[in-house]
Scaffold this motif. Structure first.
Motif, PDB file in Angstrom:
ATOM      1  N   UNK A  27     -37.986  16.873  -6.603  1.00  0.00           N
ATOM      2  CA  UNK A  27     -39.212  16.071  -6.612  1.00  0.00           C
ATOM      3  C   UNK A  27     -39.055  14.797  -7.437  1.00  0.00           C
ATOM      4  N   UNK A  28     -38.272  14.862  -8.498  1.00  0.00           N
ATOM      5  CA  UNK A  28     -38.033  13.667  -9.310  1.00  0.00           C
ATOM      6  C   UNK A  28     -37.128  12.666  -8.587  1.00  0.00           C
ATOM      7  N   UNK A  29     -36.178  13.156  -7.809  1.00  0.00           N
ATOM      8  CA  UNK A  29     -35.221  12.277  -7.128  1.00  0.00           C
ATOM      9  C   UNK A  29     -35.761  11.715  -5.818  1.00  0.00           C
ATOM     10  N   UNK A  30     -36.708  12.394  -5.192  1.00  0.00           N
ATOM     11  CA  UNK A  30     -37.177  12.012  -3.854  1.00  0.00           C
ATOM     12  C   UNK A  30     -37.714  10.588  -3.755  1.00  0.00           C
ATOM     13  N   UNK A  31     -38.552  10.115  -4.697  1.00  0.00           N
ATOM     14  CA  UNK A  31     -39.031   8.727  -4.578  1.00  0.00           C
ATOM     15  C   UNK A  31     -37.903   7.697  -4.584  1.00  0.00           C
ATOM     16  N   UNK A  32     -36.825   7.987  -5.295  1.00  0.00           N
ATOM     17  CA  UNK A  32     -35.690   7.061  -5.323  1.00  0.00           C
ATOM     18  C   UNK A  32     -34.891   7.102  -4.028  1.00  0.00           C
ATOM     19  N   UNK A  33     -34.953   8.216  -3.309  1.00  0.00           N
ATOM     20  CA  UNK A  33     -34.184   8.358  -2.074  1.00  0.00           C
ATOM     21  C   UNK A  33     -34.927   7.860  -0.839  1.00  0.00           C
ATOM     22  N   UNK A  34     -36.250   7.733  -0.894  1.00  0.00           N
ATOM     23  CA  UNK A  34     -37.034   7.363   0.282  1.00  0.00           C
ATOM     24  C   UNK A  34     -36.617   6.014   0.886  1.00  0.00           C
ATOM     25  N   UNK A  35     -36.399   4.951   0.100  1.00  0.00           N
ATOM     26  CA  UNK A  35     -35.942   3.700   0.719  1.00  0.00           C
ATOM     27  C   UNK A  35     -34.595   3.841   1.426  1.00  0.00           C
ATOM     28  N   UNK A  36     -33.725   4.658   0.873  1.00  0.00           N
ATOM     29  CA  UNK A  36     -32.421   4.887   1.493  1.00  0.00           C
ATOM     30  C   UNK A  36     -32.571   5.627   2.817  1.00  0.00           C
ATOM     31  N   UNK A  37     -33.458   6.605   2.851  1.00  0.00           N
ATOM     32  CA  UNK A  37     -33.727   7.344   4.089  1.00  0.00           C
ATOM     33  C   UNK A  37     -34.299   6.410   5.143  1.00  0.00           C
ATOM     34  N   UNK A  38     -35.237   5.564   4.749  1.00  0.00           N
ATOM     35  CA  UNK A  38     -35.845   4.605   5.677  1.00  0.00           C
ATOM     36  C   UNK A  38     -34.797   3.638   6.231  1.00  0.00           C
ATOM     37  N   UNK A  39     -33.907   3.179   5.366  1.00  0.00           N
ATOM     38  CA  UNK A  39     -32.862   2.236   5.795  1.00  0.00           C
ATOM     39  C   UNK A  39     -31.908   2.877   6.800  1.00  0.00           C
ATOM     40  N   UNK A  40     -31.521   4.118   6.549  1.00  0.00           N
ATOM     41  CA  UNK A  40     -30.588   4.778   7.472  1.00  0.00           C
ATOM     42  C   UNK A  40     -31.252   5.063   8.815  1.00  0.00           C
ATOM     43  N   UNK A  41     -32.533   5.382   8.798  1.00  0.00           N
ATOM     44  CA  UNK A  41     -33.217   5.622  10.068  1.00  0.00           C
ATOM     45  C   UNK A  41     -33.396   4.329  10.853  1.00  0.00           C
ATOM     46  N   UNK A  42     -33.531   3.185  10.158  1.00  0.00           N
ATOM     47  CA  UNK A  42     -33.674   1.913  10.868  1.00  0.00           C
ATOM     48  C   UNK A  42     -32.375   1.519  11.571  1.00  0.00           C
ATOM     49  N   UNK A  43     -31.253   2.094  11.152  1.00  0.00           N
ATOM     50  CA  UNK A  43     -29.983   1.844  11.832  1.00  0.00           C
ATOM     51  C   UNK A  43     -30.056   2.316  13.282  1.00  0.00           C
TER      52      UNK A  43
END
Length: 134
Positions: A27-43
């Motif tokens: 839960x602490x790491x998830x907010x930091x990972x969300x932009x990365x997840x969004x970027x990979x899905x935009x690929x």
């Protein structure tokens, strides 16, 4: 008489405490990972639009016009998540004429939970741009 030998093991309480700690760390790491997840899905959107551009250019070379019909240009879109598939973007050709075309990829979900849906577009000059950033 047989002696029962106890094996060294963890108790249920110890295992539950470890799982709770792991959950808190996630839960602490998830907010930091969300932009990365969004970027990979935009690929996915970028790759699909580049593929669509190639098919449209091939069709233009053969027929001297662009097409709005996926079947005519040979584009097969994977089933979207709404249809039970894996595609996170809906691909559509929004404009096609004798000399121009424009295609759009619209996200079907808000990947980072900020209320904004990601949108990408490409045109006949292969100008790939992010219209709405997620």
């Amino acid at each position: 008489m047989l002696k029962k030998r106890l094996l060294p093991a963890y108790t249920l309480n110890e295992l539950l405490i470890v799982l709770v700690i792991i959950g808190i760390l996630i839960l602490l790491a998830l907010p930091n990972l969300m932009p990365l997840i969004s970027k990979t899905k935009s690929t996915e959107a970028q790759l699909q639009l580049n593929h669509l551009y190639s098919l449209e250019r091939s069709h233009f070379m053969l027929k001297s016009k662009y097409s709005t019909d996926f079947n005519e240009i040979g584009f097969e879109h994977e089933k979207t998540i709404e249809e039970g598939g894996n595609a996170n973007y809906r691909i559509e050709i929004i404009e096609a004429g004798p000399n121009t075309f424009k295609a759009r990829a619209t996200a079907l979900a808000d990947f980072d939970g900020d209320g904004v849906i990601n949108v990408w577009e490409i045109d006949q000059d292969k100008n790939l741009r992010e219209i709405t950033k997620d």
